[in-house]
Structure formats: structure tokens, C-alpha cells
Design a protein around this motif. Structure first.
Motif, PDB file in Angstrom:
ATOM      1  N   TYR A 249       0.834  -1.204   0.000  1.00  0.00           N
ATOM      2  CA  TYR A 249       0.000   0.000   0.000  1.00  0.00           C
ATOM      3  C   TYR A 249       0.868   1.253   0.000  1.00  0.00           C
ATOM      4  CZ  TYR A 249      -3.309   3.596   1.390  1.00  0.00           C
ATOM      5  OH  TYR A 249      -4.060   4.746   1.433  1.00  0.00           O
ATOM      6  N   ILE A 250       1.946   1.234   0.777  1.00  0.00           N
ATOM      7  CA  ILE A 250       2.878   2.373   0.783  1.00  0.00           C
ATOM      8  C   ILE A 250       3.474   2.573  -0.611  1.00  0.00           C
ATOM      9  CG2 ILE A 250       5.075   3.211   1.703  1.00  0.00           C
ATOM     10  CD1 ILE A 250       4.352   1.750   4.336  1.00  0.00           C
ATOM     11  N   CYS A 251       3.851   1.475  -1.233  1.00  0.00           N
ATOM     12  CA  CYS A 251       4.388   1.552  -2.596  1.00  0.00           C
ATOM     13  C   CYS A 251       3.325   2.035  -3.580  1.00  0.00           C
ATOM     14  CB  CYS A 251       4.906   0.182  -3.028  1.00  0.00           C
ATOM     15  SG  CYS A 251       6.291  -0.434  -2.050  1.00  0.00           S
ATOM     16  N   PHE A 252       2.096   1.609  -3.375  1.00  0.00           N
ATOM     17  CA  PHE A 252       0.975   2.038  -4.216  1.00  0.00           C
ATOM     18  C   PHE A 252       0.794   3.556  -4.126  1.00  0.00           C
ATOM     19  CE2 PHE A 252      -3.552   3.207  -3.947  1.00  0.00           C
ATOM     20  CZ  PHE A 252      -3.977   2.911  -5.231  1.00  0.00           C
ATOM     21  N   LEU A 253       0.804   4.088  -2.900  1.00  0.00           N
ATOM     22  CA  LEU A 253       0.666   5.537  -2.724  1.00  0.00           C
ATOM     23  C   LEU A 253       1.837   6.288  -3.347  1.00  0.00           C
ATOM     24  CD1 LEU A 253      -0.669   6.008   0.928  1.00  0.00           C
ATOM     25  CD2 LEU A 253      -1.918   6.233  -1.228  1.00  0.00           C
ATOM     26  N   TRP A 254       3.017   5.727  -3.212  1.00  0.00           N
ATOM     27  CA  TRP A 254       4.196   6.361  -3.814  1.00  0.00           C
ATOM     28  C   TRP A 254       4.033   6.470  -5.324  1.00  0.00           C
ATOM     29  CZ3 TRP A 254       7.977   4.406  -7.209  1.00  0.00           C
ATOM     30  CH2 TRP A 254       9.087   5.232  -7.394  1.00  0.00           C
ATOM     31  N   LEU A 255       3.539   5.410  -5.944  1.00  0.00           N
ATOM     32  CA  LEU A 255       3.311   5.434  -7.389  1.00  0.00           C
ATOM     33  C   LEU A 255       2.231   6.441  -7.775  1.00  0.00           C
ATOM     34  CD1 LEU A 255       3.424   1.710  -8.597  1.00  0.00           C
ATOM     35  CD2 LEU A 255       4.943   3.567  -9.292  1.00  0.00           C
ATOM     36  N   CYS A 256       1.266   6.633  -6.893  1.00  0.00           N
ATOM     37  CA  CYS A 256       0.189   7.580  -7.183  1.00  0.00           C
ATOM     38  C   CYS A 256       0.693   9.021  -7.236  1.00  0.00           C
ATOM     39  CB  CYS A 256      -0.918   7.484  -6.119  1.00  0.00           C
ATOM     40  SG  CYS A 256      -1.943   5.998  -6.245  1.00  0.00           S
ATOM     41  N   TYR A 257       1.677   9.360  -6.415  1.00  0.00           N
ATOM     42  CA  TYR A 257       2.064  10.757  -6.244  1.00  0.00           C
ATOM     43  C   TYR A 257       3.449  11.107  -6.778  1.00  0.00           C
ATOM     44  CZ  TYR A 257      -1.987  11.289  -3.212  1.00  0.00           C
ATOM     45  OH  TYR A 257      -3.266  11.337  -2.730  1.00  0.00           O
TER      46      TYR A 257
ATOM     47  N   GLY B 225      10.775   2.655 -10.560  1.00  0.00           N
ATOM     48  CA  GLY B 225      10.147   2.164  -9.338  1.00  0.00           C
ATOM     49  C   GLY B 225       9.015   1.200  -9.629  1.00  0.00           C
ATOM     50  N   PHE B 226       8.237   1.511 -10.648  1.00  0.00           N
ATOM     51  CA  PHE B 226       7.121   0.644 -11.046  1.00  0.00           C
ATOM     52  C   PHE B 226       7.644  -0.733 -11.462  1.00  0.00           C
ATOM     53  CE2 PHE B 226       4.655  -0.812 -14.830  1.00  0.00           C
ATOM     54  CZ  PHE B 226       3.519  -1.224 -14.160  1.00  0.00           C
ATOM     55  N   ILE B 227       8.665  -0.750 -12.300  1.00  0.00           N
ATOM     56  CA  ILE B 227       9.232  -2.020 -12.754  1.00  0.00           C
ATOM     57  C   ILE B 227       9.822  -2.800 -11.576  1.00  0.00           C
ATOM     58  CG2 ILE B 227      11.063  -3.061 -14.165  1.00  0.00           C
ATOM     59  CD1 ILE B 227      10.628  -0.751 -16.159  1.00  0.00           C
ATOM     60  N   ALA B 228      10.498  -2.084 -10.681  1.00  0.00           N
ATOM     61  CA  ALA B 228      11.104  -2.741  -9.520  1.00  0.00           C
ATOM     62  C   ALA B 228      10.040  -3.391  -8.631  1.00  0.00           C
ATOM     63  CB  ALA B 228      11.912  -1.729  -8.722  1.00  0.00           C
ATOM     64  N   LEU B 229       8.907  -2.717  -8.450  1.00  0.00           N
ATOM     65  CA  LEU B 229       7.828  -3.263  -7.618  1.00  0.00           C
ATOM     66  C   LEU B 229       7.249  -4.537  -8.246  1.00  0.00           C
ATOM     67  CD1 LEU B 229       5.975   0.004  -6.548  1.00  0.00           C
ATOM     68  CD2 LEU B 229       7.289  -1.542  -5.080  1.00  0.00           C
TER      69      LEU B 229
ATOM     70  N   VAL C 275      -2.152  -7.377  -6.369  1.00  0.00           N
ATOM     71  CA  VAL C 275      -1.201  -6.321  -5.998  1.00  0.00           C
ATOM     72  C   VAL C 275      -0.617  -5.674  -7.253  1.00  0.00           C
ATOM     73  CG1 VAL C 275       1.079  -5.890  -4.991  1.00  0.00           C
ATOM     74  CG2 VAL C 275      -0.617  -7.225  -3.727  1.00  0.00           C
ATOM     75  N   ILE C 276      -0.209  -6.486  -8.207  1.00  0.00           N
ATOM     76  CA  ILE C 276       0.365  -5.960  -9.447  1.00  0.00           C
ATOM     77  C   ILE C 276      -0.667  -5.121 -10.194  1.00  0.00           C
ATOM     78  CG2 ILE C 276       1.246  -6.605 -11.732  1.00  0.00           C
ATOM     79  CD1 ILE C 276       2.660  -8.962 -10.387  1.00  0.00           C
ATOM     80  N   ASP C 277      -1.931  -5.563 -10.197  1.00  0.00           N
ATOM     81  CA  ASP C 277      -2.987  -4.793 -10.846  1.00  0.00           C
ATOM     82  C   ASP C 277      -3.140  -3.421 -10.201  1.00  0.00           C
ATOM     83  OD1 ASP C 277      -5.205  -4.627 -12.786  1.00  0.00           O
ATOM     84  OD2 ASP C 277      -6.461  -4.557 -11.000  1.00  0.00           O
ATOM     85  N   SER C 278      -3.042  -3.355  -8.886  1.00  0.00           N
ATOM     86  CA  SER C 278      -3.145  -2.062  -8.201  1.00  0.00           C
ATOM     87  C   SER C 278      -1.968  -1.159  -8.553  1.00  0.00           C
ATOM     88  CB  SER C 278      -3.210  -2.268  -6.679  1.00  0.00           C
ATOM     89  OG  SER C 278      -1.966  -2.715  -6.147  1.00  0.00           O
ATOM     90  N   HIS C 279      -0.774  -1.738  -8.696  1.00  0.00           N
ATOM     91  CA  HIS C 279       0.394  -0.938  -9.073  1.00  0.00           C
ATOM     92  C   HIS C 279       0.280  -0.439 -10.516  1.00  0.00           C
ATOM     93  CE1 HIS C 279       2.030  -1.714  -5.269  1.00  0.00           C
ATOM     94  NE2 HIS C 279       2.738  -2.803  -5.521  1.00  0.00           N
ATOM     95  N   TYR C 280      -0.244  -1.273 -11.393  1.00  0.00           N
ATOM     96  CA  TYR C 280      -0.507  -0.832 -12.767  1.00  0.00           C
ATOM     97  C   TYR C 280      -1.444   0.365 -12.765  1.00  0.00           C
ATOM     98  CZ  TYR C 280       1.605  -4.195 -16.033  1.00  0.00           C
ATOM     99  OH  TYR C 280       2.479  -4.908 -16.822  1.00  0.00           O
TER     100      TYR C 280
ATOM    101  N   PHE D  12      -2.599   5.912 -13.791  1.00  0.00           N
ATOM    102  CA  PHE D  12      -3.614   6.916 -13.472  1.00  0.00           C
ATOM    103  C   PHE D  12      -3.192   7.896 -12.387  1.00  0.00           C
ATOM    104  CE2 PHE D  12      -5.954   3.553 -15.547  1.00  0.00           C
ATOM    105  CZ  PHE D  12      -6.846   4.250 -16.354  1.00  0.00           C
ATOM    106  N   GLY D  13      -2.034   7.667 -11.777  1.00  0.00           N
ATOM    107  CA  GLY D  13      -1.503   8.627 -10.815  1.00  0.00           C
ATOM    108  C   GLY D  13      -2.444   8.908  -9.659  1.00  0.00           C
ATOM    109  N   LYS D  14      -2.659  10.177  -9.339  1.00  0.00           N
ATOM    110  CA  LYS D  14      -3.475  10.568  -8.189  1.00  0.00           C
ATOM    111  C   LYS D  14      -4.912  10.082  -8.290  1.00  0.00           C
ATOM    112  CE  LYS D  14      -0.773  14.746  -7.236  1.00  0.00           C
ATOM    113  NZ  LYS D  14      -0.807  16.241  -7.138  1.00  0.00           N
ATOM    114  N   ASP D  15      -5.397   9.903  -9.511  1.00  0.00           N
ATOM    115  CA  ASP D  15      -6.775   9.441  -9.685  1.00  0.00           C
ATOM    116  C   ASP D  15      -6.959   8.002  -9.201  1.00  0.00           C
ATOM    117  OD1 ASP D  15      -7.491  11.861 -10.805  1.00  0.00           O
ATOM    118  OD2 ASP D  15      -7.111  11.195 -12.863  1.00  0.00           O
TER     119      ASP D  15
END
Length: 383
Positions: free
Chosen positions: A60-68, A76-80, A119-124, A129-132
Motif C-alpha cells: 500500500y505504501i508503494c501504491f501511494l508512492w506510485l500515485c504521487y 520504481g514501477f518495474i522494480a515493484l 497487488v500488481i494490478d493495483s500498481h498498474y 492513473f496517478g493521483k486518480d
């Protein structure tokens, strides 16, 4: 797996009743369901509970990081993605020996295979979509820990689950009736039909196999596997929808598929959709050629094979299906429109597709010795 435990079934029924009684509260699906998911896992296995608390919070922390974030976004996305794949691959390589390690058990190995895809779907979603894409931690944890689909799917899409989370709990009498019927149907498939068919399969398998017995076992196992997988999906769909979430169908009349391409859109549909969405669509965003489509089809099917298990039989199973789908793509025969062809042609293509599936599906028996014995039996003529 949970559905074979009557205490687990009663707990889910109790949760549905609580959600119905608290439907006046707009956030009951968020907070009461989260409490249920956490308590369920804690009572089932403390190791499972601790593992998923840590695993979900980190992601979830990584997910938020990707959002912002705007820096190191792609890397970072590829690493996750790599780290999550490495986690499930490591457990796959260890096999059931992971259950002997004090930090793991067999249930963690089983559930991670499915939940890493979510989890991967959420990171995608966060990456594109960033902040959205942002979501509350309660909603994110419910998405990963949702008990009805926790161990064997269907695989939920992040976007769809979040859309359902925002809707108030509304389940009418018709939906309750439909959900109960699906659960009963699924339990009947799992507890009655599959149990009976498994006994017969083992009885025949233990004998010396000739051509006719091997052919029988292939067909029998294919039908048994359908009842097993679809039975679990029926139960998950029933419980999930009674909890206020739209659980996607996993089996859409696969026996009526006229091509192998269409078969994989109807058999374990959410798994095929996931790989198409995250691999095929990612690499073919610019009008792919037939050759690129064929190559990606082979890659996807090999990955689906290895997703079911790390072993040569699963690799060749995926390669076999991938090559057939690639040939269909190159020949422009990936789909057949039932309305535009004769009934005989359509049924003939369906029969051919089922034959292609039948000769390979026995690899799901999970035993290399069983698979090889059945294949050797094909060459053991009774005359």
C-alpha cells in the motif's frame, strides 16, 4: 479452500447477516468487512495474518508512492513488479517445503499466487492513473484480503473493486436467492460430484493403463477439473455478491469455445484477462502485427503454465497452448462467429478445441508420475 471448513462457511454467512442489518450505515462494507477479513485470517492462521498485514501495508505504501511520485516513476514501477514476482516465484521454487519454514505455511504459498496478481494490478492502476488511482488503506486491505476470493479467485480487478466499495450495501431479495443458489450449486459440485469423480479417477489410474483407459482418464479428469474449479468459483461469486461486491464470472461455457483463443476467454476467464491486460496490452499498445500477437500469445501461455506450477510439465503445457493460439492468430482463425458459419462447422471447431484441451489438461493432476503414466498408456494398445 476455506469453503471446505463449515466454521468458515458459517462465519461468512454471519458476516452477510451483519452487513444486511447495518445497511443503513454507508461505510459498513468498508469497516465491518475489514474487521471480518482480519479476524478471519487471524483465527485461521496467525502466520497468515502477520504475513498479510506486513505484505499489504508495504504494498500500500508503494501504491501511494506510485500515485504521487514524479521521480524514478518508471524504474520504481518495474522494480515493484519484479519484487512481487520474485516473492511468489521464490515460494514456487521452494514448493511445499516452504510450509516447513517457521515463517511460512502452505496457505501463504497458495494465497500469494493469487494475491500477487491483485497487488500488481493495483500498481498498474497507480502507475497509469496517478493521483486518480489513490485509495484509502481500508479499501486497499479489503481488496487484497477479501475472504471469498482469497485463496483461489476469481481474480478481482482493482478498479472494479474500488467502484463497488464506494457503493452502499444494497442486496435485494432476488440477489439473495441467486447468491444462495450459486453457493449451494458450488458446494454440490465440490462435495458431491468432484468427490465421486475423484474416487473413480484414482480407481482407474491405479490399474494398468491401455489406450482406452488413458483416453477415458483424460476426458474424465477434464470434466472433473471443470466441476472443481467452477464449483469453487460459484461459491466465491455467491458469497462475494451477498457481501455487496460484483465478483466476475470465471467460467463462461468453455465447452462451447470454437477456438483455443476463445477457450481461454471462457475458462478461468479472470486469469486469462489478467495476463492479457498486463502483458499483451502493455506490449502491444501500438497496433501489433500478427507475428507480434503470436509471439505474445506464446509468452502469455508459458507464463500461465508456470503460474500453475514451476515444472517442465507446466512449461510444456503453456508452450503447447501458446503455439496453438499463435497458429490461430497467424491464420486469422482466433475467433469464430457462430451466426456467420454453419452449425456443423461451428460444432466441428468446438470439438477440435476440446480435443486440443483434453490431451493436455491432465497436467493439472499435479503429479508428473500420473501424467507420464497416462501418456504412456495411450501407446499401450490392448491388441
Amino acid at each position: 479452500m476455506f469453503y471446505m471448513n463449515m466454521n468458515a462457511v458459517m462465519a461468512m454467512i454471519g458476516m452477510i447477516i451483519i452487513l444486511a442489518l447495518t445497511r443503513w450505515w454507508p461505510h459498513n462494507k468498508r469497516y465491518l468487512l475489514l474487521a471480518f477479513n482480519l479476524c478471519f485470517l487471524l483465527l485461521f492462521s496467525k502466520k497468515l495474518f502477520l504475513f498479510y498485514i506486513v505484505y499489504t501495508v508495504i504494498n500500500y505504501i508503494c501504491f501511494l508512492w506510485l500515485c504521487y511520485t514524479k521521480k524514478w516513476r518508471k524504474g520504481g514501477f518495474i522494480a515493484l513488479i519484479v519484487l512481487n514476482v520474485a516473492a511468489v516465484s521464490g515460494i514456487r521454487l521452494l514448493g511445499m517445503e516452504a510450509s516447513e519454514h517457521p515463517l511460512f505455511d502452505a496457505v501463504i504459498a497458495l494465497t500469494l499466487i493469487y494475491n500477487v496478481l491483485k497487488v500488481i494490478d493495483s500498481h498498474y492502476f497507480a502507475y497509469f492513473f496517478g493521483k486518480d488511482a489513490k485509495a484509502k488503506i481500508t479499501d486497499y486491505m479489503n481488496y487484497i484480503l477479501f475472504v471469498p476470493t482469497f485463496t483461489s479467485g476469481p481474480i478481482l480487478k482493482f478498479r472494479d473493486f474500488m467502484a463497488d466499495t464506494k457503493k452502499p450495501y444494497r442486496v435485494n431479495a432476488d440477489q439473495v436467492e441467486e447468491g444462495i443458489k450459486r453457493i449451494i450449486l458450488g458446494l454440490f459440485k465440490k462435495l458431491v460430484i468432484v468427490t465421486w469423480m475423484t474416487d473413480i479417477f484414482h480407481h482407474v489410474q491405479d490399474q494398468e493403463l491401455y489406450t482406452q483407459q488413458s483416453i477415458f482418464l483424460m476426458i474424465w479428469f477434464y470434466i472433473m477439473l471443470f466441476f472443481d474449479f467452477s464449483g469453487y468459483s460459484d461459491i466465491a461469486v455467491g458469497f462475494g455478491r451477498l457481501m455487496g461486491y460484483t465478483i466476475p464470472e470465471n467460467f463462461k461455457k468453455p465447452f462451447q469455445s470454437p477456438t483455443l483463443t476463445q477457450f481461454w476467454r471462457n475458462w478461468h476467464a479472470t486469469l486469462g484477462d489478467w495476463f492479457r491486460d498486463h502483458i499483451f496490452m502493455f506490449f502491444s499498445r501500438q497496433a501489433p502485427t500478427r507475428w507480434m500477437g503470436a509471439g505474445l500469445s506464446i509468452l502469455i501461455m508459458v507464463l500461465i503454465g508456470l503460474w500453475h506450477g514451476f515444472g517442465w510439465i507446466y512449461f510444456f503445457y503453456g508452450l503447447y497452448h501458446g503455439i496453438v493460439i499463435a497458429i490461430e492468430t497467424l491464420l486469422g482463425k482466433s475467433t469464430v462467429n457462430k451466426k456467420k458459419v454453419s452449425r456443423a462447422y461451428f460444432l466441428g471447431r468446438c470439438a477440435l478445441t476440446q480435443a486440443i484441451v483434453t490431451v493436455s489438461v491432465v497436467v493439472y493432476s499435479g503429479s508428473t508420475d500420473t501424467v507420464l503414466k497416462i501418456y504412456r498408456g495411450l501407446l499401450n494398445w490392448p491388441f
